[in-house]
Design an enzyme around this catalytic site. Structure first.
Site, PDB file in Angstrom:
ATOM      1  N   GLN A 115      -4.492  -5.200   7.191  1.00  0.00           N
ATOM      2  CA  GLN A 115      -5.506  -6.105   6.638  1.00  0.00           C
ATOM      3  C   GLN A 115      -5.510  -7.456   7.340  1.00  0.00           C
ATOM      4  O   GLN A 115      -6.382  -8.281   7.063  1.00  0.00           O
ATOM      5  CB  GLN A 115      -5.286  -6.299   5.128  1.00  0.00           C
ATOM      6  N   CYS A 167      -4.651   2.351  -3.717  1.00  0.00           N
ATOM      7  CA  CYS A 167      -3.401   2.810  -3.102  1.00  0.00           C
ATOM      8  C   CYS A 167      -2.273   1.803  -3.275  1.00  0.00           C
ATOM      9  O   CYS A 167      -1.397   1.686  -2.414  1.00  0.00           O
ATOM     10  CB  CYS A 167      -3.591   3.139  -1.626  1.00  0.00           C
ATOM     11  N   HIS A 216       0.871  -1.174   0.000  1.00  0.00           N
ATOM     12  CA  HIS A 216       0.000   0.000   0.000  1.00  0.00           C
ATOM     13  C   HIS A 216       0.911   1.228   0.000  1.00  0.00           C
ATOM     14  O   HIS A 216       1.994   1.194   0.585  1.00  0.00           O
ATOM     15  CB  HIS A 216      -0.846  -0.061   1.273  1.00  0.00           C
ATOM     16  N   ASP A 224       3.083  -4.205   8.107  1.00  0.00           N
ATOM     17  CA  ASP A 224       1.810  -3.527   7.871  1.00  0.00           C
ATOM     18  C   ASP A 224       0.698  -4.558   8.101  1.00  0.00           C
ATOM     19  O   ASP A 224       0.430  -5.398   7.246  1.00  0.00           O
ATOM     20  CB  ASP A 224       1.779  -2.982   6.445  1.00  0.00           C
ATOM     21  N   LYS A 235     -10.690  -0.060  10.267  1.00  0.00           N
ATOM     22  CA  LYS A 235     -10.849  -1.280   9.477  1.00  0.00           C
ATOM     23  C   LYS A 235     -11.251  -2.459  10.349  1.00  0.00           C
ATOM     24  O   LYS A 235     -11.370  -3.587   9.873  1.00  0.00           O
ATOM     25  CB  LYS A 235      -9.541  -1.604   8.747  1.00  0.00           C
TER      26      LYS A 235
HETATM   27  C1  LIG Z   1      -2.509  -2.744   3.634  1.00  0.00           C
HETATM   28  C2  LIG Z   1      -2.822  -1.364   4.073  1.00  0.00           C
HETATM   29  N1  LIG Z   1      -1.850  -0.597   4.602  1.00  0.00           N
HETATM   30  C3  LIG Z   1      -2.064   0.648   5.039  1.00  0.00           C
HETATM   31  C4  LIG Z   1      -3.309   1.210   4.949  1.00  0.00           C
HETATM   32  C5  LIG Z   1      -3.474   2.617   5.441  1.00  0.00           C
HETATM   33  O1  LIG Z   1      -4.346   2.675   6.529  1.00  0.00           O
HETATM   34  P1  LIG Z   1      -4.890   4.096   7.010  1.00  0.00           P
HETATM   35  O2  LIG Z   1      -5.465   4.741   5.794  1.00  0.00           O
HETATM   36  O3  LIG Z   1      -5.916   3.799   8.012  1.00  0.00           O
HETATM   37  O4  LIG Z   1      -3.724   4.837   7.532  1.00  0.00           O
HETATM   38  C6  LIG Z   1      -4.358   0.461   4.396  1.00  0.00           C
HETATM   39  C7  LIG Z   1      -5.728   1.000   4.262  1.00  0.00           C
HETATM   40  O5  LIG Z   1      -6.018   1.979   3.588  1.00  0.00           O
HETATM   41  C8  LIG Z   1      -4.108  -0.843   3.962  1.00  0.00           C
HETATM   42  O6  LIG Z   1      -5.078  -1.602   3.437  1.00  0.00           O
END
Ligand SMILES: Cc1ncc(COP(=O)(O)O)c(C=O)c1O
Ligand SMILES: Cc1ncc(COP(=O)(O)O)c(C=O)c1O
Lengths: 147, 425, 425, 147
Positions: free
Chosen positions: C218, C381, C138, C215, C241
């Site tokens: 998910q 993203c 991401h 990370d 999430k």
């Molecule tokens: C795999 C992953 N990493 C990072 C993020 C970023 O999370 P956030 O937007 O809550 O900071 C997301 C979700 O958008 C994600 O799915």
């Protein structure tokens, strides 16, 4: 009023007439501790002779609770072995973190049992422990054996 | 102060704030005098967030489905209303997690400017450059600048504070000079209540080409603030101090500055194009809003500014002025009280900090608490200011629209009781 | 997958989520398949936050009054429960505004290490040092590292992705080598659903003394994750999430690393002592929580992990597995569909991304939306990943505990309808 | 189904058979625009002769809406004066940002009126405007007089 439970006569007495206050020489180690939320601070020195706490001297500024508990500390630990002092320290910490549910042992804590009421006010526990944390740190710095 | 407005119907307002009906410490009615730390929330604000979550919630600016459209509309409509509330436009408003992040954002973006493109040249700082703050800043508007100075080699300088708690402006032209890159100062002191004059600092900063950063945390909730009219380059304020939720702050930046400033936090939603080696960035405000935003919180802050607007910021200021003067006058009658900062109501807001001779602030706070009065004790995140005034800590009572004169009386009685309890004459 | 658990009573669960009772687009029941972007909130979570705000709200860690005590207890109790939920201790958990901030925090703290004290030496990066990520990250776990490399002169390297959407681990020892300072990778791809093997990367990173950053955005919401058992140094995940509020993320860091790491955001509540020229910092986690925290949001996330724990993370994972396999099998039967990532249920979670021959993802999403089906379209993203797989964008359906098999059927019918609508065979 | 309102026959026709597609020489300026949320992109060239838009050529990838609206754009602006072209641009932008409340003028927008339904879907407005923003930018780069 619950207030009297916290501000026991003993505490107010120690606050008004603190024991052992003032920084003295000679000493083996000094510790400076601060409570970042209120700015209260204590500088505390220990002098160890053998495994004995020969002297504790301190200076600082703070509320009645922090000042009185440091005064009580000196009564409890000076002249004891480091191990005995740490038994008292552990008992005092346990009492303070017990949220009012710990029954203090007067044989161990003497005047320290007066702080039982403070344990019900979590924001003040740090005050009560300020001098004790300085003592713990200073002994560690002085290389004192705690067991 | 605007005295021509109708007084607030505080009893009616209080009914909107569920927590104010609470009792504490064995049945004492809550007297909440800690709004300078965080304000309470009316049900209108809590309901707005709930309604959003139960009916319209989805990720904004991303999905093509109906909920995502509704959520995006709610989020951007809130931004527009909040912008209007402080006299600016939506594209000049960046949502952060609190005011502290907003100040850090500007400080870090300036730090990043040296490795960003030529369009950010005006943000670059280095040895020889100066950052000017004041001695009455909240740590949030001091430590980030100290750290920026540390990282870049710039020098930190500051305006001192006079004995009566005003900025010492005797050497504006010396302190803000050709070396100055940033002038960061508070609009209203969270300790002293002092309202600082913005105009002379902005004028001088403009003369020398320095950026101005206004900490508006304590002014925006309590009075009518028009950021564009004030002429500052950047300003920050916090949602939770103005009836809105936690977890949301606002950074205002003049359009052309935001457009030229490099990003701070990076990640999703703030990019233009990404490949493995290089990223280009979106236009403001998105450029500064990395990751999933504080969507429902922005919606709720939108409801909070609606609420404040209906009550009227001028009326709120006038009401707080009344309470403040009553508190100051009352404290003046109690022997052994020292008020920090201005002792009359001129150019000051509703934070009243004081010390009681012979009783530590923590102990004062404890006795007040025992009577149901919630004040704050400590240095209130303004340690250098307390040192300057020669006290380690103080007791602070701070007022908001839901406080009334009877609470001021309870508070004053509480202070007298404190002295009695500790046997201090 | 754990198949020995009792199936979820989805109908009962759905009753907890008010928004799922909504209709969209002229009366169509909402089929919410966008939980990968943000999950919906059960009333238990919304109620917990409301109850906090209406009964216990005050600034935490500051006041000495009863509300402040209650608020601090609620906040710290939430931290403890959230820590337990991911197998860690409260002092290893830092609250951020989202997962993105958590990753930026580590990256910026590493950048700050060069001007911090000797205790942070192990975080210092410079030319010659390497940062390793993957091609399936991401943007939140890619751009901050690109920027850190840019600012420090370090080099960014990455694991590629195979055609079937797995990490290409053929050269672990080459990519992670003596120069490597950080290895940042996703636990579960938000696009492909791929669950990455943590063990070989952590083992190799340890061999060379590199820090690992996971990370877990998910994985934590959808399965039982024990961060300590995984052995990573840092991990991040996002409240919104996992049934919790917006505006809150969690950074986990191993105790001894947090203790040695310099601060990132600075300001109130994270200091030890402050004077005008110098500041010392509090111990973790406070050191990394500058300003007023996301108090009520943390309380609500505490309620969310309670909710997830009662339902059971293993049962949630098993349930999602069922839905995912049904969706994959169903899509396989529709001609002209290309699923990105693993096409069977092995080591994959409930994100199903795909493209439809001859129809742009935006147009697919629009037709689905018209039938009440909320999916996400775009690059999610993860632009480099899409480029790698040769598509500009994709359609993503993502599942959570409140979805059921009938919704998978509606979704599959919707995809068929899309093809009919656009006249694609 | 509201869908037919968005996906008018005219739009689908332009999508399947785009007008003026492909990058051509000579040109005076080129603009590259991208939609950061979905990755759709367009590269668009303009050729000005005097105050006339002599040619518009483009390439890119995107959804039916973005492709069709760029195709319609070329029909509307090629062979017109820059001023006329910008009148159409303004009308198209107004229509798209009108949330379905703006009544389009067929004399000005011709096939462009088919996008009236798209204006009800805010997430798609960016798609419809992608090529138009590229045109605006390219004309500015070419130094074209817009009034
Ligand atoms: C795999 C992953 N990493 C990072 C993020 C970023 O999370 P956030 O937007 O809550 O900071 C997301 C979700 O958008 C994600 O799915
Ligand atoms: C004057 C001032 N500046 C900055 C802050 C920091 O605001 P926050 O903690 O919401 O970031 C506060 C409040 O704590 C404040 O009173």
């Amino acid at each position: 009023m619950q207030l009297q439970q916290m501000y026991q006569e003993i505490i107010l007495d120690h606050y008004k007439n603190p024991h052992g206050r003032g920084l003295r020489d000679p000493y083996d180690a000094e510790s400076f501790q601060v409570n970042p939320t209120c700015g209260d601070e204590v500088t505390l020195r220990v002098r160890l002779v053998g495994d004995q706490v020969a002297d504790v001297s301190y200076d600082g500024q703070g509320c009645s609770i922090s000042q009185a508990s440091t005064s009580v500390l000196t009564d409890l630990v000076v002249g004891r072995s480091v191990a005995e002092a740490f038994t008292k320290l552990d008992a005092f910490v346990e009492l303070m973190q017990g949220r009012g549910a710990v029954e203090p042992d007067e044989d161990v804590l003497e005047d320290g049992i007066a702080f039982a009421g403070v344990a019900k006010y979590p924001a003040r526990v740090k005050c009560a422990l300020l001098g004790w944390m300085a003592f713990k740190d200073a002994v560690a710095r002085a290389g004192g054996e705690t067991t | 102060m605007t005295a021509v407005t109708a007084p607030l119907d505080v009893a009616a307002l209080r009914a909107d704030f569920p927590i104010l009906g609470r009792t504490v410490r064995e049945g004492k009615p809550l007297v909440y005098l800690d709004s300078g730390a965080t304000a309470q929330r009316p049900r209108q604000v809590i309901d707005a967030e709930r309604e959003f979550l139960e009916q319209h919630n989805a990720a904004v600016h991303r999905g093509a489905h109906q909920l995502a459209e509704e959520a995006t509309d709610a989020y951007e409509s809130a931004r527009a209303r909040i912008a209007a509330f402080v006299g600016s436009d939506p594209d000049e408003l960046v949502f952060t997690k609190n005011a502290t992040e907003g100040i850090n954002l500007v400080a870090y973006a300036m730090g990043n400017a040296s490795t960003a493109g030529p369009e950010s040249a005006r943000f670059v700082l280095g040895p020889g450059d100066e950052i000017v703050v004041t001695e009455m800043e909240h740590h949030a508007n001091l430590v980030p600048w100290q750290q920026l100075a540390l990282r870049t080699g710039a020098t930190l300088r500051w305006f001192g504070v006079t004995d009566d708690g005003r900025l010492d402006l005797s050497d504006v032209d010396g302190l803000i000079n050709a070396q100055t890159k940033v002038v960061a100062f508070t609009h209203q002191s969270n300790v002293l209540g002092t309202v600082n004059p913005v105009e002379p600092l902005v004028t001088r900063a403009r003369q020398v080409g320095a950026l101005t950063v206004l900490d508006a945390c304590q002014s925006v909730p309590h009075s009518a603030v028009d950021l564009r009219a004030l002429g500052v380059d950047f300003a920050v304020f916090s949602s939770h101090k103005m009836l809105g939720p936690y977890g949301l702050g606002v950074l205002y930046g003049r359009r052309e500055l935001l457009a030229a400033m490099p990003p701070f936090l990076t990640g999703g939603s703030m990019i233009e194009m990404v490949d493995m080696t290089r990223t280009t960035f979106a236009a403001p405000p998105q450029r500064f809003e990395a990751g999933t935003p504080m969507t429902s919180q922005a919606v709720a802050l939108g409801a909070a500014v609606d609420y404040l607007s209906v009550v009227g910021t001028d009326r709120i200021a006038a009401h707080e002025h009344l309470l403040t003067v009553a508190a100051l006058d009352g404290l003046a009658e109690i022997p052994g009280i020292r008020v920090l900062g201005p002792v009359d109501g001129h150019a000051r807001g509703g934070a009243v900090s004081f010390v009681v001779d012979g009783i530590h602030p923590h102990d004062v706070g404890q006795v007040l608490d025992d009577q149901g009065i919630a004040v704050r004790v400590g240095h209130h995140c303004a340690w250098p200011l307390h040192r300057r005034l020669g006290v380690p800590a103080s007791v602070r009572a701070s007022f908001y629209l839901y406080n009334d004169l009877s609470e001021v009386d309870t508070f004053l009685a509480g202070v007298r009781e404190t002295k009695r309890f500790f046997g201090v004459a």
